[in-house]
Design a protein around this motif. Sequence first.
Motif, PDB file in Angstrom:
ATOM      1  N   LEU B  73       0.843  -1.119   0.063  1.00  0.00           N
ATOM      2  CA  LEU B  73      -0.120  -0.040  -0.160  1.00  0.00           C
ATOM      3  C   LEU B  73       0.994   1.382   0.000  1.00  0.00           C
ATOM      4  CD1 LEU B  73      -1.751   0.351   3.352  1.00  0.00           C
ATOM      5  CD2 LEU B  73      -0.093  -1.599   2.913  1.00  0.00           C
ATOM      6  N   SER B  74       0.348   2.135  -0.383  1.00  0.00           N
ATOM      7  CA  SER B  74       1.156   3.593  -0.318  1.00  0.00           C
ATOM      8  C   SER B  74       0.164   4.655   0.028  1.00  0.00           C
ATOM      9  CB  SER B  74       1.617   3.701  -1.768  1.00  0.00           C
ATOM     10  OG  SER B  74       0.660   4.017  -2.761  1.00  0.00           O
ATOM     11  N   LEU B  75       0.863   5.801   0.697  1.00  0.00           N
ATOM     12  CA  LEU B  75      -0.011   6.929   1.049  1.00  0.00           C
ATOM     13  C   LEU B  75       0.542   8.003   0.193  1.00  0.00           C
ATOM     14  CD1 LEU B  75      -1.892   8.598   3.286  1.00  0.00           C
ATOM     15  CD2 LEU B  75       0.305   8.977   4.642  1.00  0.00           C
ATOM     16  N   HIS B  76      -0.119   8.678  -0.431  1.00  0.00           N
ATOM     17  CA  HIS B  76       0.134   9.930  -1.280  1.00  0.00           C
ATOM     18  C   HIS B  76      -0.417  11.104  -0.888  1.00  0.00           C
ATOM     19  CE1 HIS B  76       0.812   7.819  -5.432  1.00  0.00           C
ATOM     20  NE2 HIS B  76       0.714   6.703  -4.221  1.00  0.00           N
ATOM     21  N   ILE B  77       0.599  11.927  -0.434  1.00  0.00           N
ATOM     22  CA  ILE B  77       0.264  13.216  -0.119  1.00  0.00           C
ATOM     23  C   ILE B  77       0.340  14.309  -1.132  1.00  0.00           C
ATOM     24  CG2 ILE B  77       0.639  15.147   2.002  1.00  0.00           C
ATOM     25  CD1 ILE B  77       2.055  12.978   3.352  1.00  0.00           C
ATOM     26  N   THR B  78      -0.808  14.884  -1.535  1.00  0.00           N
ATOM     27  CA  THR B  78      -0.631  15.940  -2.646  1.00  0.00           C
ATOM     28  C   THR B  78      -0.440  17.333  -2.345  1.00  0.00           C
ATOM     29  OG1 THR B  78      -3.121  16.108  -2.595  1.00  0.00           O
ATOM     30  CG2 THR B  78      -1.878  14.317  -4.463  1.00  0.00           C
ATOM     31  N   ASP B  79      -0.105  18.163  -2.993  1.00  0.00           N
ATOM     32  CA  ASP B  79       0.302  19.435  -2.651  1.00  0.00           C
ATOM     33  C   ASP B  79       0.555  19.631  -1.195  1.00  0.00           C
ATOM     34  OD1 ASP B  79      -2.099  22.401  -2.086  1.00  0.00           O
ATOM     35  OD2 ASP B  79       0.005  22.231  -2.737  1.00  0.00           O
ATOM     36  N   SER B  80       2.017  18.924  -1.212  1.00  0.00           N
ATOM     37  CA  SER B  80       2.486  18.752   0.291  1.00  0.00           C
ATOM     38  C   SER B  80       2.719  20.163   0.900  1.00  0.00           C
ATOM     39  CB  SER B  80       3.725  17.782   0.215  1.00  0.00           C
ATOM     40  OG  SER B  80       3.678  16.692   0.020  1.00  0.00           O
ATOM     41  N   GLN B  81       2.741  20.218   2.431  1.00  0.00           N
ATOM     42  CA  GLN B  81       2.776  21.750   2.820  1.00  0.00           C
ATOM     43  C   GLN B  81       3.962  21.366   3.890  1.00  0.00           C
ATOM     44  OE1 GLN B  81       0.724  24.653   1.952  1.00  0.00           O
ATOM     45  NE2 GLN B  81       0.469  23.199   0.340  1.00  0.00           N
ATOM     46  N   PRO B  82       4.423  22.425   4.500  1.00  0.00           N
ATOM     47  CA  PRO B  82       5.523  22.408   5.572  1.00  0.00           C
ATOM     48  C   PRO B  82       4.908  21.914   6.577  1.00  0.00           C
ATOM     49  CG  PRO B  82       5.900  24.360   4.196  1.00  0.00           C
ATOM     50  CD  PRO B  82       4.552  23.708   3.676  1.00  0.00           C
ATOM     51  N   GLY B  83       3.671  22.073   7.056  1.00  0.00           N
ATOM     52  CA  GLY B  83       2.974  21.524   8.100  1.00  0.00           C
ATOM     53  C   GLY B  83       2.715  20.057   8.129  1.00  0.00           C
ATOM     54  N   ASP B  84       3.202  19.571   6.819  1.00  0.00           N
ATOM     55  CA  ASP B  84       2.965  17.851   6.779  1.00  0.00           C
ATOM     56  C   ASP B  84       4.192  17.411   7.100  1.00  0.00           C
ATOM     57  OD1 ASP B  84       1.133  18.476   3.540  1.00  0.00           O
ATOM     58  OD2 ASP B  84       0.366  18.215   5.552  1.00  0.00           O
ATOM     59  N   SER B  85       5.309  17.971   7.571  1.00  0.00           N
ATOM     60  CA  SER B  85       6.466  17.387   7.862  1.00  0.00           C
ATOM     61  C   SER B  85       6.492  16.724   9.126  1.00  0.00           C
ATOM     62  CB  SER B  85       7.616  18.745   8.275  1.00  0.00           C
ATOM     63  OG  SER B  85       7.868  19.148   7.046  1.00  0.00           O
ATOM     64  N   ALA B  86       6.582  15.333   9.187  1.00  0.00           N
ATOM     65  CA  ALA B  86       6.183  14.505  10.159  1.00  0.00           C
ATOM     66  C   ALA B  86       6.781  13.174   9.940  1.00  0.00           C
ATOM     67  CB  ALA B  86       4.870  14.555  10.777  1.00  0.00           C
ATOM     68  N   THR B  87       6.602  12.279  11.061  1.00  0.00           N
ATOM     69  CA  THR B  87       6.826  10.809  10.815  1.00  0.00           C
ATOM     70  C   THR B  87       5.535  10.015  10.563  1.00  0.00           C
ATOM     71  OG1 THR B  87       8.956  10.867  11.836  1.00  0.00           O
ATOM     72  CG2 THR B  87       7.807   8.701  11.560  1.00  0.00           C
ATOM     73  N   TYR B  88       5.478   9.278   9.552  1.00  0.00           N
ATOM     74  CA  TYR B  88       4.307   8.677   9.276  1.00  0.00           C
ATOM     75  C   TYR B  88       4.510   7.206   9.387  1.00  0.00           C
ATOM     76  CZ  TYR B  88       2.741  13.105   7.379  1.00  0.00           C
ATOM     77  OH  TYR B  88       2.314  14.405   7.110  1.00  0.00           O
ATOM     78  N   PHE B  89       3.592   6.395   9.988  1.00  0.00           N
ATOM     79  CA  PHE B  89       3.623   4.964  10.494  1.00  0.00           C
ATOM     80  C   PHE B  89       2.449   4.480   9.596  1.00  0.00           C
ATOM     81  CE2 PHE B  89       6.734   5.111  13.617  1.00  0.00           C
ATOM     82  CZ  PHE B  89       6.730   6.371  14.266  1.00  0.00           C
ATOM     83  N   CYS B  90       2.817   3.420   9.159  1.00  0.00           N
ATOM     84  CA  CYS B  90       1.759   2.457   8.450  1.00  0.00           C
ATOM     85  C   CYS B  90       1.644   1.425   9.489  1.00  0.00           C
ATOM     86  CB  CYS B  90       2.501   1.700   7.145  1.00  0.00           C
ATOM     87  SG  CYS B  90       1.425   0.676   6.436  1.00  0.00           S
ATOM     88  N   ALA B  91       0.415   0.943   9.796  1.00  0.00           N
ATOM     89  CA  ALA B  91       0.355  -0.091  10.752  1.00  0.00           C
ATOM     90  C   ALA B  91      -0.881  -1.214  10.159  1.00  0.00           C
ATOM     91  CB  ALA B  91      -0.479   0.359  12.046  1.00  0.00           C
ATOM     92  N   ALA B  92      -0.981  -2.107  10.854  1.00  0.00           N
ATOM     93  CA  ALA B  92      -1.637  -3.355  10.261  1.00  0.00           C
ATOM     94  C   ALA B  92      -2.569  -4.259  11.447  1.00  0.00           C
ATOM     95  CB  ALA B  92      -0.987  -4.327   9.227  1.00  0.00           C
TER      96      ALA B  92
END
Lengths: 115, 112
Positions: B73-92
């Motif tokens: 799976l993939s997470l797409h973040i369109t029109d990325s903003q500086p406020g999106d700067s973070a760590t993203y965790f995929c979980a199951a």
Amino acid sequence: DAGVTQTPRHEVAEKGQTIILKCEPVSGHNDLFWYRQTKIQGLELLSYFRSKSLMEDGGAFKDRFKAEMLNSSFSTLKIQPTEPKDSAVYLCASRRLGLSSYEQYFGPGTRLTVL
Amino acid sequence: QQQVRQSPQSLTVWEGETAILNCSYEDSTFNYFPWYQQFPGEGPALLISISSVSDKKEDGRFTIFFNKREKKLSLHITDSQPGDSATYFCAARTGNTRKLIFGLGTTLQVQP
């Protein structure tokens, strides 16, 4: 509703000490989870309570880690004795029955440093 | 061995670009995949999730694409903003347990 509260936010301990971390889940939530977070291992589940009953005690973490839930609004995680490798962020999360289990609400964590 | 793997470990994009974060898994019994967003000094917070019966889930600028056959799976973040700067965790999660298995995360930096 207030979110998950964790205290203290930072803890520094000497090797061999006993430390107790505290967590207050979101009011009305039935499930409570304790995790350890490190860059190398990521988020590792330490304990899981359902309606105050211990459902999982984290296998490899059993010997020095003990989580308790004395009432539905308060939980503690005791580490005894602490070792330098226990340095990590300890996260508490809660969940309300009836919601999908991925909707866990996390607290801000306690950063533990063991010298 | 990590049951949920994420790549890349870190990613830098320019403001306005699309960031693509990848996740793969081993266990075919996994049926729910939440993505969590974590800012420094905070706990992870649920961002968006998908069930294994869907192949796409959209929420504003965030979209999950899911390929069950390939267990990816993939997470797409369109029109990325500086406020999106973070760590993203995929979980199951499997249907049999109430536990989540987390990946090690992707740290996203959005440059203005």
